[in-house]
Design a protein around this motif. Structure first.
Motif, short mmCIF file in Angstrom:
data_model
loop_
_atom_site.label_atom_id
_atom_site.label_comp_id
_atom_site.label_asym_id
_atom_site.label_seq_id
_atom_site.Cartn_x
_atom_site.Cartn_y
_atom_site.Cartn_z
N ASP A 84 0.81 -1.21 0.00
CA ASP A 84 0.00 0.00 0.00
C ASP A 84 0.85 1.26 0.00
O ASP A 84 0.40 2.32 -0.47
N SER A 85 2.06 1.17 0.53
CA SER A 85 2.96 2.32 0.56
C SER A 85 4.01 2.25 -0.55
O SER A 85 5.07 2.89 -0.46
N SER A 86 3.73 1.42 -1.59
CA SER A 86 4.57 1.31 -2.80
C SER A 86 5.96 0.76 -2.50
O SER A 86 6.92 1.02 -3.24
N GLN A 87 6.12 0.00 -1.46
CA GLN A 87 7.39 -0.68 -1.16
C GLN A 87 7.27 -2.12 -1.66
O GLN A 87 7.19 -3.07 -0.88
N ASP A 88 7.27 -2.26 -3.00
CA ASP A 88 6.94 -3.55 -3.61
C ASP A 88 7.94 -4.64 -3.27
O ASP A 88 7.56 -5.81 -3.11
N GLU A 89 9.22 -4.31 -3.18
CA GLU A 89 10.22 -5.34 -2.90
C GLU A 89 10.03 -5.92 -1.50
O GLU A 89 10.08 -7.14 -1.30
N LYS A 90 9.80 -5.05 -0.53
CA LYS A 90 9.54 -5.53 0.83
C LYS A 90 8.23 -6.31 0.89
O LYS A 90 8.13 -7.33 1.58
N ALA A 91 7.24 -5.84 0.14
CA ALA A 91 5.96 -6.54 0.11
C ALA A 91 6.13 -7.94 -0.46
O ALA A 91 5.60 -8.93 0.09
N GLU A 92 6.87 -8.06 -1.57
CA GLU A 92 7.07 -9.37 -2.19
C GLU A 92 7.79 -10.32 -1.24
O GLU A 92 7.45 -11.50 -1.13
N LEU A 93 8.78 -9.79 -0.51
CA LEU A 93 9.52 -10.62 0.43
C LEU A 93 8.61 -11.15 1.54
O LEU A 93 8.66 -12.33 1.90
N CYS A 94 7.75 -10.27 2.07
CA CYS A 94 6.83 -10.69 3.15
C CYS A 94 5.80 -11.69 2.64
O CYS A 94 5.50 -12.69 3.32
N TYR A 95 5.27 -11.44 1.42
CA TYR A 95 4.31 -12.39 0.86
C TYR A 95 4.97 -13.74 0.62
O TYR A 95 4.36 -14.81 0.85
N ALA A 96 6.23 -13.72 0.15
CA ALA A 96 6.93 -14.97 -0.10
C ALA A 96 7.13 -15.75 1.20
O ALA A 96 6.98 -16.99 1.23
N ARG A 97 7.44 -15.05 2.28
CA ARG A 97 7.62 -15.74 3.56
C ARG A 97 6.27 -16.28 4.07
O ARG A 97 6.21 -17.37 4.65
N ALA A 98 5.21 -15.51 3.85
CA ALA A 98 3.88 -16.00 4.23
C ALA A 98 3.54 -17.26 3.45
O ALA A 98 2.97 -18.23 3.99
N LEU A 99 3.91 -17.28 2.15
CA LEU A 99 3.62 -18.44 1.31
C LEU A 99 4.42 -19.66 1.78
O LEU A 99 3.92 -20.79 1.74
N VAL A 100 5.67 -19.44 2.21
CA VAL A 100 6.48 -20.54 2.73
C VAL A 100 5.80 -21.18 3.94
O VAL A 100 5.72 -22.41 4.07
N HIS A 101 5.31 -20.33 4.84
CA HIS A 101 4.63 -20.86 6.03
C HIS A 101 3.31 -21.53 5.67
O HIS A 101 2.93 -22.54 6.29
N LEU A 102 2.61 -21.01 4.65
CA LEU A 102 1.38 -21.64 4.21
C LEU A 102 1.65 -23.04 3.65
O LEU A 102 0.89 -23.98 3.89
N ASP A 103 2.74 -23.18 2.92
CA ASP A 103 3.09 -24.48 2.34
C ASP A 103 3.39 -25.52 3.42
O ASP A 103 3.23 -26.73 3.19
N LYS A 104 3.83 -25.06 4.59
CA LYS A 104 4.16 -25.99 5.66
C LYS A 104 2.94 -26.48 6.44
O LYS A 104 3.03 -27.45 7.19
N LEU A 105 1.82 -25.79 6.27
CA LEU A 105 0.61 -26.19 6.99
C LEU A 105 -0.02 -27.42 6.35
O LEU A 105 0.08 -27.60 5.12
N PRO A 106 -0.69 -28.28 7.12
CA PRO A 106 -1.35 -29.46 6.54
C PRO A 106 -2.40 -29.03 5.52
O PRO A 106 -3.17 -28.08 5.76
N PRO A 107 -2.47 -29.67 4.37
CA PRO A 107 -3.46 -29.29 3.34
C PRO A 107 -4.90 -29.41 3.86
O PRO A 107 -5.24 -30.37 4.54
N GLY A 108 -5.70 -28.43 3.53
CA GLY A 108 -7.11 -28.46 3.91
C GLY A 108 -7.39 -28.03 5.33
O GLY A 108 -8.54 -28.07 5.77
#
Length: 507
Positions: A365-389
């Protein structure tokens, strides 16, 4: 039919002025005796042989009736107390004549009427009304009998059982214990004693269950029931999206939890945190901040760990972000990430995914796209570790949609498309794809298909978006209008392509 109470003075007066015709016996309900006296009088006055012998029998009979009237009235007084013709146990003293004279027959009749009203209320399951009437019954019985009596004992038993049904266990226990005490003094029948003992056992079990729930008294038990009711209702309202009603019910839950615990407590913290988040979602920012600040202060007083701080801290971060205070929001979001990771013991959880998603959204939202992508990528890593469903499907889909939106802004459609399709897979498993998150994913997939020139696929996605918005958010007219405009635009483009194809000369 219940016989009306008879007055002693009237009985003796009728014996005096009309004894020869059996008037006093008719008055006291001895119809056969009265008829016999009247028949002897008529026979004696008829002048038939032996008629004087009939008159000679009437006179001693009338003298005996002086004692008979006394016995008859005493027996009727005992009948009013419910002991008529009932053999008394050896340990119970029968009421003396002076006791019978001491009973107020009008008051006894009032007790009987109150008992009938009590039974009617109990049969209608109106236990609050039954308790109120039962208290009147006991008070009247105390005034009438002025001491231990079976009627008083059973009235106390009735009141105790009504209090048990109402959840007033302390009062029920006091009534039933007093009933048993009176029963032991007067030698109450074993059957009545057993009824009272069983009711007391049930009441003691109710007291133990109430203590197990954390309520030490009837008042606390009532407050706990009210608190549980409001908590269940505001969670239902929240699940249905009725935020104003949820806020009202949550405020009542906060008030009841304060009264129940009388000061700082985990329950108060829990409901304050929920109330702060509800107020934030309703954009009542001042109320939300006040509730979150109070929750954090109470957490400090109680010495609770960071798992309790994460909720109100995240609410404050969202409030700062909405107000444009990015630096304060960033600092709080980083705190929530640290708290969530510590709570998950270095692993993954919905709390960790949510914390990274919130910070990434702030950066985007504050146009810091690189930091945003890094945080989203880390969130996605943690999501992948959760049991499916498992976990919060709405949170997972929103995070994927947000991450995909970042790639769309860069026109990286391939990456964006993968994330949107994964979001739709999650929604399909969770709610058959009927949700606002699925509508957002279909809308953006339609835009991607439109950009890639696949108008037919774009039209499919836009139609699905319109349908989902109409189902899930019928009051969001802007979203519905946007979906309809996209459908119209693609339909017109497809029609134009079709017309051009028909006009092109064949070779």
């Amino acid at each position: 039919m219940t016989q009306l109470p008879r007055r002693r003075s009237y009985a003796y007066l009728l014996w005096l002025v009309g004894g020869f015709i059996g008037a006093h016996r008719f008055y006291l309900g001895s119809y056969l005796g009265g008829a016999a006296q009247l028949a002897l009088l008529l026979y004696g006055m008829a002048g038939l042989p032996g008629s004087r012998f009939g008159l000679a029998l009437v006179l001693p009979w009338l003298l005996y009736d002086l004692y008979w009237i006394h016995r008859r009235l005493m027996r009727q007084g005992a009948a009013e107390t419910g002991n008529e013709d009932a053999p008394a146990p050896r340990s119970v003293r029968r009421p003396a004549a002076s006791d019978a004279k001491g009973y107020d027959l009008a008051a006894l009749a009032e007790v009987s009427r109150l008992q009938e009203r009590f039974m009617a209320a109990a049969e209608a399951d109106d236990w609050a009304g039954a308790v109120a009437i039962g208290e009147q019954v006991v008070a009247s019985a105390r005034r009438v009998f002025k001491g231990p009596h079976q009627n008083l004992a059973m009235s106390l038993c009735m009141l105790g059982q009504a209090c048990h049904q109402l959840g007033a266990f302390d009062k029920a226990r006091a009534c039933l214990e007093e009933s048993l005490s009176i029963g032991r003094k007067i030698g109450m029948p074993a059957e009545d004693m057993d009824i009272t003992r069983k009711a007391l056992d049930q009441t003691l079990a109710g007291i133990d269950a109430r203590k197990a729930r954390g309520a030490a008294s009837d008042e606390q038990g009532a407050l706990l029931s009210l608190l549980e009711d409001r908590e269940a209702r505001y969670r239902d309202a929240l699940a249905q999206g009725d935020l104003p009603n949820a806020e009202k019910l949550c405020a009542e839950a906060v008030a009841f939890s304060r009264r129940l615990h009388g000061g700082p407590d985990k329950a108060v913290v829990l409901h304050l945190s929920s109330y702060a988040e509800l107020c934030r979602r309703l954009r009542w920012n001042d109320k939300a901040q006040a509730a979150a600040d109070e929750a954090l202060a109470m957490i400090g007083q109680l010495g609770l760990d960071d798992s309790w701080r994460r909720g109100p801290t995240n609410t404050l971060a969202l409030l700062h972000a909405a107000a444009g205070r990015s630096d304060e929001a960033e600092a709080l979001y980083k705190k929530t990430i640290a708290m969530a990771v510590a709570e998950a013991r270095g692993g993954s959880s919905d709390g960790v995914v949510r914390a990274f998603n919130n910070l990434a959204f702030l950066y985007a939202d504050s146009s810091q796209d690189e930091k945003a992508e890094l945080c989203y990528a880390r969130a996605l890593v943690h999501l992948d570790k959760l049991p499916p469903g498992e976990g919060d499907a709405e949170l997972h889909s929103d995070m994927l949609n947000n991450f995909a939106g970042l790639y769309m802004a860069r026109r990286e459609f391939v990456r964006a498309k993968e994330l949107f399709e994964r979001s739709l897979d999650i929604q399909q498993r969770d709610c058959r794809g009927i949700s606002p998150a699925a509508a957002n994913a279909h809308n953006d997939l339609g835009l991607i298909a439109q950009e890639e020139g696949d108008l037919r696929q774009a039209l499919v996605h836009f139609k699905r978006t319109l349908l989902l918005n109409q189902i899930c958010s019928p009051d969001h007219f802007r979203n519905i209008d946007n979906a309809q405009r996209n459908i119209d635009s693609v339909s017109m483009a497809l029609a134009a392509v079709a017309r051009a194809a028909r006009m092109e000369p064949s070779t």
